[in-house]
Design an enzyme around this catalytic site. Structure first.
Site, PDB file in Angstrom:
ATOM      1  N   ASP A 212       0.822  -1.212   0.000  1.00  0.00           N
ATOM      2  CA  ASP A 212       0.000   0.000   0.000  1.00  0.00           C
ATOM      3  C   ASP A 212       0.852   1.257   0.000  1.00  0.00           C
ATOM      4  O   ASP A 212       2.038   1.228   0.331  1.00  0.00           O
ATOM      5  CB  ASP A 212      -0.936   0.021   1.216  1.00  0.00           C
TER       6      ASP A 212
ATOM      7  N   GLU B 276       0.182  -1.320   5.600  1.00  0.00           N
ATOM      8  CA  GLU B 276       1.208  -0.890   6.556  1.00  0.00           C
ATOM      9  C   GLU B 276       1.012   0.564   6.949  1.00  0.00           C
ATOM     10  O   GLU B 276       1.174   0.946   8.101  1.00  0.00           O
ATOM     11  CB  GLU B 276       2.598  -1.088   5.943  1.00  0.00           C
TER      12      GLU B 276
HETATM   13 ZN   LIG Z   1       6.813   2.020   4.171  1.00  0.00          ZN
END
Ligand SMILES: [Zn+2]
Length: 410
Positions: A83, A178
């Site tokens: 992401d 994340e």
């Molecule tokens: Zn990162």
């Protein structure tokens, strides 16, 4: 080893897929678009000959590069996240390759006035002569962490093509979300089956990270006493003002905007207040757990003084653990860092160990039983339009991974 063409081709392909995560989403992964890249990566892993390629219902992509040496060697995991940060636009990324940077301005967009140079980014100075990749001024680049994906994929392809390189079993993991702090929420550490792992999600060439903040959340609640303001003398407790007073009493040298390196801070993130009640939330951060606790005592002392000054108000302060410094876990297995440092040196670099001013997926994984330091990608200025990555830095990171695989098989 010179695989810059392969690295760039991959980076270019991955950054064009919009994989922005969303902190307000209730699903996992937080956005469906991340699965587009997850499928692409799973197909590519199969194409380069990786084994046990799997894309599970949470969007985790895992695979294996089988050992080339006999006998039981530690199994090593390599991880990167798919992401990109919600903080800047991530759709329609148009990467630009600025070959052999000569040291002047790198014009990211003339039209938008986005120019990268040493004045704005002193870290760039050390990268003269390198190939620099940026976006085009209206989006982030997404080298965080698509550089990591490209480096790991290229390392896997290289090792699968070169069985003469001695290494044990390697596990690959590509994870979603994340950037919204949920990257390993459903990650099955046991099924992954690694003894130690490395996230390839750092920044400037040569830096490695084994330390994160210790992190607590804070909640301050003030119950006031509302009285008609015309007859409020000695009868009113204005919760909004009491809360503001406590927030303003916190020392100015212990805030995120006044600290760096290993200095900790308290940040007040939200205030909702009226006369009757006020609620303040915030975060407490320090690499040293004792110092974190000392800051909490300091805030409690401020609250205690406010209680004496405002006896009509009811003031409560509480803290909640968020995450802990992964160094506590990593230092129990010294070879995890010593092998990494040796691998960085073998790539011709002087390793710099840098404390992370935040958390990483690695900190959560470490406390889930998988010690996971972080390796540089060669990028910088993440989460914005000035983001850049050095292709030469990516190539060094790739070399570090190959050295690391060898080191663990010795
Ligand atoms: Zn990162």
């Amino acid at each position: 080893m010179q695989l810059k063409t392969e690295l760039y081709r991959r980076l270019e392909r991955y950054v064009k897929v919009d994989t922005q995560s969303d902190e307000r989403s209730g699903t996992f992964p937080s956005t469906h678009r991340q699965l587009v890249l997850a499928r692409m990566l799973a197909d590519e892993l199969r194409a380069v000959g990786a084994k046990k390629v799997r894309l599970d219902r949470y969007g985790y992509v895992t695979a294996e590069v089988p050992a080339t040496v006999k006998g039981r060697k530690p199994v090593i995991g390599l991880l990167a996240h798919m992401d990109t940060a919600p903080a800047a636009p991530g759709k329609g990324v148009k990467p630009q390759l600025h070959r052999a940077w000569k040291g002047g301005d790198i014009v990211i967009s003339r039209r938008l006035g986005v120019v990268l140079n040493v004045r704005g980014c002193p870290e760039l100075a050390a990268h003269k002569g390198e190939d620099i990749v940026t976006a085009s001024g209206d989006t982030l680049l997404g080298a965080d962490d698509k550089a990591g994906l490209a480096i790991i994929m290229t390392a896997a392809e290289y090792l699968l093509k070169h069985p003469e390189v001695p290494h044990g079993t390697l596990k690959i993991g590509f994870t979603p979300d994340e950037e919204v702090g949920r990257g390993v929420e459903h990650f099955d550490v046991k099924a992954f089956g690694a003894d130690a792992a490395y996230t390839v999600d750092g920044d400037v060439t040569g830096t490695v990270e084994e330390e994160t903040f210790n992190a607590d959340g804070l909640t301050l609640k003030v119950a006031g006493k509302s009285v008609h303001p015309g007859s409020a003398k000695n009868a009113m407790a204005n919760a909004a003002r009491v809360a503001a007073e406590i927030v303003a009493s916190w020392p100015e040298n212990l805030l995120p905007e006044t600290t760096e390196g290993r200095e900790g801070f308290v940040m007040f993130t939200d205030i909702a207040a009226e006369t009757e009640k006020a609620e303040v939330s915030g975060i407490v951060r320090d690499h040293d757990l004792k110092k974190l606790k000392a800051m909490e005592r300091q805030l409690e002392a401020i609250v205690a003084a406010a209680r004496l000054k405002h006896p009509l108000a009811k003031i409560e302060l509480s803290f909640k653990e968020q995450y802990r410094n992964m160094k506590a876990v990593i230092s129990r297995r010294p070879e995890v860092m010593s092998n990494l440092l040796a691998a960085v040196r073998a790539a011709g670099l002087t390793p710099e160990i840098k404390p992370v001013r935040g958390g990483t997926d690695g900190s959560r994984l470490s406390f889930m039983g998988l010690p996971t330091p972080n390796v540089f990608t060669g990028g910088y200025n993440y989460h914005g339009r000035y983001e850049w990555v050095s292709l030469d830095g990516m190539n060094k990171s790739l070399e570090v991974l190959i050295n690391l695989a060898r080191k663990w098989a010795e």
